[in-house]
Design a protein around this motif. Structure first.
Motif, PDB file in Angstrom:
ATOM      1  N   VAL A 217      23.107  26.356  47.393  1.00 17.24           N
ATOM      2  CA  VAL A 217      21.919  25.562  47.716  1.00 17.24           C
ATOM      3  C   VAL A 217      20.858  26.539  48.197  1.00 17.24           C
ATOM      4  CG1 VAL A 217      20.912  23.785  49.173  1.00 17.24           C
ATOM      5  CG2 VAL A 217      23.231  23.491  48.269  1.00 17.24           C
ATOM      6  N   ARG A 218      19.704  26.519  47.545  1.00 18.47           N
ATOM      7  CA  ARG A 218      18.653  27.496  47.833  1.00 18.47           C
ATOM      8  C   ARG A 218      17.363  26.782  48.231  1.00 18.47           C
ATOM      9  NH1 ARG A 218      20.947  32.568  48.063  1.00 18.47           N
ATOM     10  NH2 ARG A 218      22.068  33.077  46.151  1.00 18.47           N
ATOM     11  N   PRO A 219      16.606  27.371  49.151  1.00 18.37           N
ATOM     12  CA  PRO A 219      15.286  26.824  49.462  1.00 18.37           C
ATOM     13  C   PRO A 219      14.311  27.108  48.321  1.00 18.37           C
ATOM     14  CG  PRO A 219      15.652  28.843  50.693  1.00 18.37           C
ATOM     15  CD  PRO A 219      16.949  28.524  50.007  1.00 18.37           C
ATOM     16  N   LYS A 220      13.475  26.147  48.028  1.00 18.94           N
ATOM     17  CA  LYS A 220      12.490  26.347  46.968  1.00 18.94           C
ATOM     18  C   LYS A 220      11.493  27.448  47.321  1.00 18.94           C
ATOM     19  CE  LYS A 220      12.506  21.665  45.034  1.00 18.94           C
ATOM     20  NZ  LYS A 220      11.681  20.467  44.771  1.00 18.94           N
ATOM     21  N   SER A 221      11.375  27.751  48.596  1.00 23.88           N
ATOM     22  CA  SER A 221      10.449  28.803  49.019  1.00 23.88           C
ATOM     23  C   SER A 221      10.833  30.164  48.455  1.00 23.88           C
ATOM     24  CB  SER A 221      10.387  28.870  50.546  1.00 23.88           C
ATOM     25  OG  SER A 221      11.663  29.178  51.086  1.00 23.88           O
ATOM     26  N   GLN A 222      12.083  30.328  48.019  1.00 25.85           N
ATOM     27  CA  GLN A 222      12.534  31.594  47.454  1.00 25.85           C
ATOM     28  C   GLN A 222      12.418  31.630  45.928  1.00 25.85           C
ATOM     29  OE1 GLN A 222      16.550  31.895  49.057  1.00 25.85           O
ATOM     30  NE2 GLN A 222      15.817  33.098  50.801  1.00 25.85           N
ATOM     31  N   VAL A 223      11.932  30.558  45.331  1.00 22.86           N
ATOM     32  CA  VAL A 223      11.847  30.475  43.881  1.00 22.86           C
ATOM     33  C   VAL A 223      10.510  31.031  43.391  1.00 22.86           C
ATOM     34  CG1 VAL A 223      11.764  28.903  41.903  1.00 22.86           C
ATOM     35  CG2 VAL A 223      13.405  28.500  43.764  1.00 22.86           C
ATOM     36  N   VAL A 224      10.584  31.983  42.466  1.00 20.17           N
ATOM     37  CA  VAL A 224       9.378  32.487  41.810  1.00 20.17           C
ATOM     38  C   VAL A 224       8.915  31.507  40.744  1.00 20.17           C
ATOM     39  CG1 VAL A 224       8.404  34.369  40.431  1.00 20.17           C
ATOM     40  CG2 VAL A 224      10.051  34.876  42.259  1.00 20.17           C
ATOM     41  N   GLY A 225       9.870  30.975  39.995  1.00 21.65           N
ATOM     42  CA  GLY A 225       9.551  30.014  38.954  1.00 21.65           C
ATOM     43  C   GLY A 225      10.782  29.687  38.134  1.00 21.65           C
ATOM     44  N   TYR A 226      10.589  28.857  37.131  1.00 25.29           N
ATOM     45  CA  TYR A 226      11.688  28.353  36.324  1.00 25.29           C
ATOM     46  C   TYR A 226      11.389  28.583  34.842  1.00 25.29           C
ATOM     47  CZ  TYR A 226      12.444  25.696  40.634  1.00 25.29           C
ATOM     48  OH  TYR A 226      12.613  25.329  41.965  1.00 25.29           O
ATOM     49  N   GLY A 227      12.420  29.023  34.108  1.00 21.42           N
ATOM     50  CA  GLY A 227      12.342  29.086  32.664  1.00 21.42           C
ATOM     51  C   GLY A 227      12.972  27.843  32.081  1.00 21.42           C
ATOM     52  N   TYR A 228      12.338  27.265  31.079  1.00 25.99           N
ATOM     53  CA  TYR A 228      12.792  25.993  30.527  1.00 25.99           C
ATOM     54  C   TYR A 228      13.315  26.136  29.108  1.00 25.99           C
ATOM     55  CZ  TYR A 228       9.857  24.332  34.379  1.00 25.99           C
ATOM     56  OH  TYR A 228       9.298  24.129  35.608  1.00 25.99           O
ATOM     57  N   PRO A 229      14.648  26.242  28.951  1.00 23.99           N
ATOM     58  CA  PRO A 229      15.202  26.187  27.610  1.00 23.99           C
ATOM     59  C   PRO A 229      14.896  24.829  26.981  1.00 23.99           C
ATOM     60  CG  PRO A 229      16.818  26.995  29.193  1.00 23.99           C
ATOM     61  CD  PRO A 229      15.681  26.444  29.981  1.00 23.99           C
ATOM     62  N   GLU A 230      14.616  24.816  25.696  1.00 18.51           N
ATOM     63  CA  GLU A 230      14.309  23.559  25.016  1.00 18.51           C
ATOM     64  C   GLU A 230      15.603  22.940  24.505  1.00 18.51           C
ATOM     65  OE1 GLU A 230      11.070  21.819  21.782  1.00 18.51           O
ATOM     66  OE2 GLU A 230      11.268  23.973  22.139  1.00 18.51           O
ATOM     67  N   TYR A 231      16.316  22.290  25.414  1.00 18.07           N
ATOM     68  CA  TYR A 231      17.623  21.727  25.087  1.00 18.07           C
ATOM     69  C   TYR A 231      17.492  20.490  24.191  1.00 18.07           C
ATOM     70  CZ  TYR A 231      19.440  24.491  29.026  1.00 18.07           C
ATOM     71  OH  TYR A 231      19.796  25.501  29.879  1.00 18.07           O
ATOM     72  N   ALA A 232      18.617  20.166  23.532  1.00 24.11           N
ATOM     73  CA  ALA A 232      18.688  18.900  22.816  1.00 24.11           C
ATOM     74  C   ALA A 232      18.706  17.757  23.834  1.00 24.11           C
ATOM     75  CB  ALA A 232      19.940  18.862  21.949  1.00 24.11           C
ATOM     76  N   ALA A 233      18.225  16.616  23.447  1.00 23.36           N
ATOM     77  CA  ALA A 233      18.177  15.454  24.352  1.00 23.36           C
ATOM     78  C   ALA A 233      19.588  14.948  24.630  1.00 23.36           C
ATOM     79  CB  ALA A 233      17.337  14.360  23.730  1.00 23.36           C
TER      80      ALA A 233
END
Length: 233
Positions: A217-233
């Motif tokens: 469990v991580r605080p969002k304050s430590q997140v630089v950003g998110y990469g979004y794979p284009e998954y199947a639905a």
């Protein structure tokens, strides 16, 4: 206390020294890596010379924006969860993720980019290699990307217009422990399991704790950003 490794990747191999406390960079701009929550992969000296190379970012994977895969986020997270408890050896190596990456086509590409050799990856920080391995094994590699260096991996997502600041299940999450939002300060990577709606996210990460795959469990304050794979639905 967490033990951190300073990783340098000379063209003849890799050197790992145990440090306690802060991460230090060498005067040559060698990459930072750690077995406890910090992993920038092998040979970031090249990234120091080319701090914002879109070309290098694109080379973190072999997909175009239009490439589709028939893999869901749940499938990727299911395999990642199945790896929980996998641990490195006393030398910081011995995982199937490092072994796979060292023998992969991608390793040859990142060696050409960063220097070093295939054996260097066998005891290198492996959080990005874990993410890459999960993508490979599930068939989602064109969407997840593959790299050993977290900064290059994040730049690949950004270059493909799939990088943002919203936590989504199956997203690839990039961390900076000091709370920086600069991609060049990324130190660690994992998968988002869920947004806990309380300022934290649940994740699955390789090379965390004492060099294991763990759910955290991580605080969002430590997140630089998110990469979004284009998954199947």
């Amino acid at each position: 206390m967490a033990k951190y490794r300073l990783t340098a990747a000379p063209k003849t191999g890799i050197t790992r020294a145990l440090l306690g406390g802060a991460i230090l960079a060498s005067a040559l701009g060698a990459p930072l890596a750690a077995n406890a929550d910090t992993a920038t992969g092998v040979a970031a000296a090249t990234a120091a010379r080319h701090p914002d190379s879109a070309t290098a970012a694109h080379k973190a994977g072999d997909r175009s924006e239009e490439t589709k895969v028939n893999v869901t986020a749940d499938q990727v997270l299911s395999l990642a969860k199945a790896q929980i408890g996998t641990s490195e050896n006393a030398a910081g190596g011995g995982t199937k993720y490092q072994q796979w990456y060292a023998n992969s086509k991608r390793a040859a590409e990142t060696i050409a980019r960063d220097g070093g050799n295939r054996n260097a990856y066998l005891n290198a920080a492996w959080c990005a290699m874990f993410v890459s391995w999960v993508g490979e094994q599930t068939g989602a590699r064109p969407q997840v990307g593959w790299d050993a260096y977290t900064v290059a991996h994040a730049k690949w997502f950004r270059a493909n217009h799939r990088f943002g600041d919203v936590a989504k299940p199956g997203a690839v999450v990039f961390f900076s422990w000091k709370g920086s939002k600069s991609l060049s300060d990324i130190q660690h990577v994992g998968f988002v399991v869920k947004d806990n709606q309380n300022g934290t996210i649940s994740t699955i990460e390789g090379n965390t704790g004492n060099g294991r795959v763990e759910e955290r469990v991580r605080p969002k304050s430590q997140v630089v950003g998110y990469g979004y794979p284009e998954y199947a639905a």
